[in-house]
Design a protein around this motif. Structure first.
Motif, mmCIF file in Angstrom:
data_model
loop_
_atom_site.group_PDB
_atom_site.id
_atom_site.type_symbol
_atom_site.label_atom_id
_atom_site.label_comp_id
_atom_site.label_asym_id
_atom_site.label_seq_id
_atom_site.Cartn_x
_atom_site.Cartn_y
_atom_site.Cartn_z
ATOM 1 N N ARG A 5 0.657 -1.199 0.000
ATOM 2 C CA ARG A 5 0.000 0.000 0.000
ATOM 3 C C ARG A 5 0.678 1.237 0.000
ATOM 4 N NH1 ARG A 5 0.298 -4.203 1.983
ATOM 5 N NH2 ARG A 5 0.179 -4.786 2.297
ATOM 6 N N ASN A 56 -3.970 0.213 5.019
ATOM 7 C CA ASN A 56 -3.494 0.185 3.641
ATOM 8 C C ASN A 56 -2.280 1.076 3.443
ATOM 9 O OD1 ASN A 56 -4.769 2.673 3.819
ATOM 10 N ND2 ASN A 56 -5.769 2.528 1.821
ATOM 11 N N SER A 133 -9.746 -1.068 3.144
ATOM 12 C CA SER A 133 -9.444 -2.163 2.222
ATOM 13 C C SER A 133 -10.673 -2.973 1.846
ATOM 14 C CB SER A 133 -8.362 -3.076 2.828
ATOM 15 O OG SER A 133 -7.135 -2.394 2.929
ATOM 16 N N ASP A 437 0.462 -4.718 -3.087
ATOM 17 C CA ASP A 437 -0.184 -5.575 -2.098
ATOM 18 C C ASP A 437 0.080 -7.041 -2.408
ATOM 19 O OD1 ASP A 437 -1.569 -3.346 -0.833
ATOM 20 O OD2 ASP A 437 -2.734 -3.289 -2.663
#
Length: 534
Positions: A5, A56, A133, A437
């Motif tokens: 992120r 994130n 998220s 990610d």
């Protein structure tokens, strides 16, 4: 990788080849004996959140990587392998069966079961919970029914418990990379103790999160100071080689660097730009470099009238000399970026933004004036991330090349900047950093630019882009998927919602009190490899 992120610190360059060797001895200079009960101290910025489905950004992800064990992780080829999962299988890429390894317990003694994953994922997907998220559950059947102010359902219809260690996940459409996704932070489980009622997170949970990973919380999150964890001796997986970790929160990287030099901090994850030229001398073989997946950009609030035209956005891009800033500010330790995805993933192409990435002051100024660009430009950034020098250099270029007034505005913390941007408060252009990610071209596109992307802070929306992304996700193989993702990237090059600036590399350092310090592609210290020395 899972992380993750948004990056708080200024990212440093990624080697063109993943074969880049770390500077120094490849693990650390400590020659003393390992002390398996000692705690190590690692620099982070203030996390925005410590709930898995709400985290994130990289500092929160680093902490959660200590507290939780992922279903899968990634090998050297960026392929997923099982960790907390015994198996993740599918015959059609639409219905997936997840079988958990037996023996995992949460730090409060609860046995980890399928219910813990279902509860956590349903909580993350339910729109009223406002989880950053939530987007990552979009591919699961029933997600649409959990959206809006008054959702039609509270649980994902695509999640079904089979037995205590097995559950199935039915997607709305086939997605061949679903197993790869499961290494991400959002897919961690939550214990029953995390909830005060069905679907209601217990107040204060994220101040002392309970996970099922190799470390457990030691006390609670001390905001703007530290988060401490200690080894969880009942962890059934690979055991860490240290007794604990103090994640020490810094507002300024220069202070962290000084602490590493004096052995008052064990790992600094990002060497300050002003110290790059001397880090090799200051730290010797304790100055380390390794590949990373990060990408630094300047983002536009496309919902604001003055930045609503792609012509304005492209003109600003042409007025920035990426190569000069890379050389003068980052001492050639970064790679200029002219594409929207990182070289570390399959499908990467050089210079997808074309003319918008060519430094051409005369052409930029003419295009800017013709498009009616604003007379004043503000560049907002987080002051706790070591960005001031390159922001100032960029402003100076925009002043000289566009004839505009330009100011850099620092928010105290990355979390502060994200909060303002999310609320669409006027901040002008704003710096963003992305760390993948999971290893897929799609991960550089979907979260950042799809209409409902979890990190689409700029208000960008292009139905054709969303359509191509969806078609790529449904593609039967990687080759077909990449073709769709590349077509989607071509649309970004036309619309230019952000300006790609630099690809990152891990440039980090450590004290004389640790060895075997390694960082992954996700801007995280490997907590299972680091050792303390006496």
């Amino acid at each position: 990788m899972r992380v993750r992120r948004l990056a708080a610190w200024t990212a440093l360059p990624l080697a063109v080849t993943l074969g880049l060797a770390a500077c120094g001895s490849g693990g650390g200079s400590g020659s003393g004996q390992s002390d398996p009960d000692a705690a190590v101290r690692i620099e982070i910025a203030e996390p925005q959140h410590l709930v898995p489905t709400n985290t994130n950004e990289t500092s929160g992800s680093q902490v959660l990587a200590a507290l939780f064990s992922p279903l899968v992780d990634y090998d050297e080829a960026n392929k997923p392998y099982e960790v907390a999962a015994e198996s993740v299988t599918s015959s059609d890429n639409k219905v997936w069966t997840v079988r958990l390894k037996d023996g995992y317990t949460f730090h409060n003694g609860e046995k980890v079961t399928a219910d813990n994953y279902l509860d956590a994922w349903n909580y993350g997907a339910y729109a009223p919970n406002g989880q950053n998220s939530s987007y990552f559950f979009e591919k699961i059947a029933g997600y649409a029914d959990l959206q809006g102010e008054k959702p039609q359902a509270e649980r994902l219809s695509g999640l079904k418990k089979v037995d205590d260690l097995t559950f199935t996940v039915t997607l709305t459409e086939p997605y061949s990379e679903f197993k790869t996704m499961l290494g991400y932070t959002a897919f961690y489980p939550l214990p029953k103790a995390a909830f005060s009622g069905p679907g209601v997170l217990r107040e204060g949970y994220e101040q002392a999160p309970i996970g099922q990973g190799p470390f457990r919380m030691k006390g609670s999150w001390q905001h703007d100071a530290k988060v401490e964890v200690e080894r969880y001796d009942a962890f059934p997986g690979e055991r860490p080689k240290v007794g604990g970790v103090e994640f020490r929160i810094y507002q300024q990287l220069t202070a962290a660097y000084a602490d590493v030099l004096s052995d008052n901090l064990d790992v600094i994850k990002t060497i300050p730009t002003e110290n790059l030229s001397t880090a090799g001398t200051d730290l010797g073989d304790r100055f380390r470099q390794s590949p990373a997946s990060s990408l630094q950009v300047l983002a536009f609030p496309t919902f604001q009238k003055e930045f609503s035209k792609p012509e304005v956005r492209k003109a600003i891009s042409m007025a920035i000399d990426r190569d000069e800033i890379t050389k003068s500010i980052f001492k050639d330790s970064q790679q200029p970026a002219r594409s929207f995805v990182s070289p570390v993933v399959a499908g990467y192409r050089e210079n997808t933004i074309g003319a918008a990435g060519e430094f051409d002051p005369a052409k930029a100024k003419a295009a800017y004036e013709a498009a009616g660009g604003p007379k004043k430009i503000e560049l907002s950034y987080n002051g706790d991330g070591g960005h001031k020098d390159w922001i100032d250099a960029t402003c100076n270029q925009l002043k000289a090349n566009l004839g505009v007034e330009c100011v850099g505005t620092a928010e105290p913390k990355f979390a502060d900047l994200l909060t303002k941007v999310k609320a669409k408060q006027p901040v002008g252009l704003f710096r963003m950093g992305w760390v993948m990610d999971y290893p897929s071209m799609e991960n550089y596109l979907g979260p950042l630019y799809s209409t409902n992307g979890s990190s689409n802070y700029y208000g960008y929306s292009n139905p054709e882009f969303d359509k191509l992304l969806a078609e790529g996700a449904k593609a039967p193989n990687e080759e077909a998927a990449i073709a769709k993702y590349q077509a989607a990237e071509d649309l970004l090059a036309k619309d230019m919602p952000v300006i790609p600036l630099r690809y990152g590399q891990n440039n980090f350092g450590h004290s004389t009190k640790v060895k075997n310090v390694q960082m992954d592609l996700f801007d995280r210290v490997d907590l299972l490899k680091i050792e303390a020395v006496s």
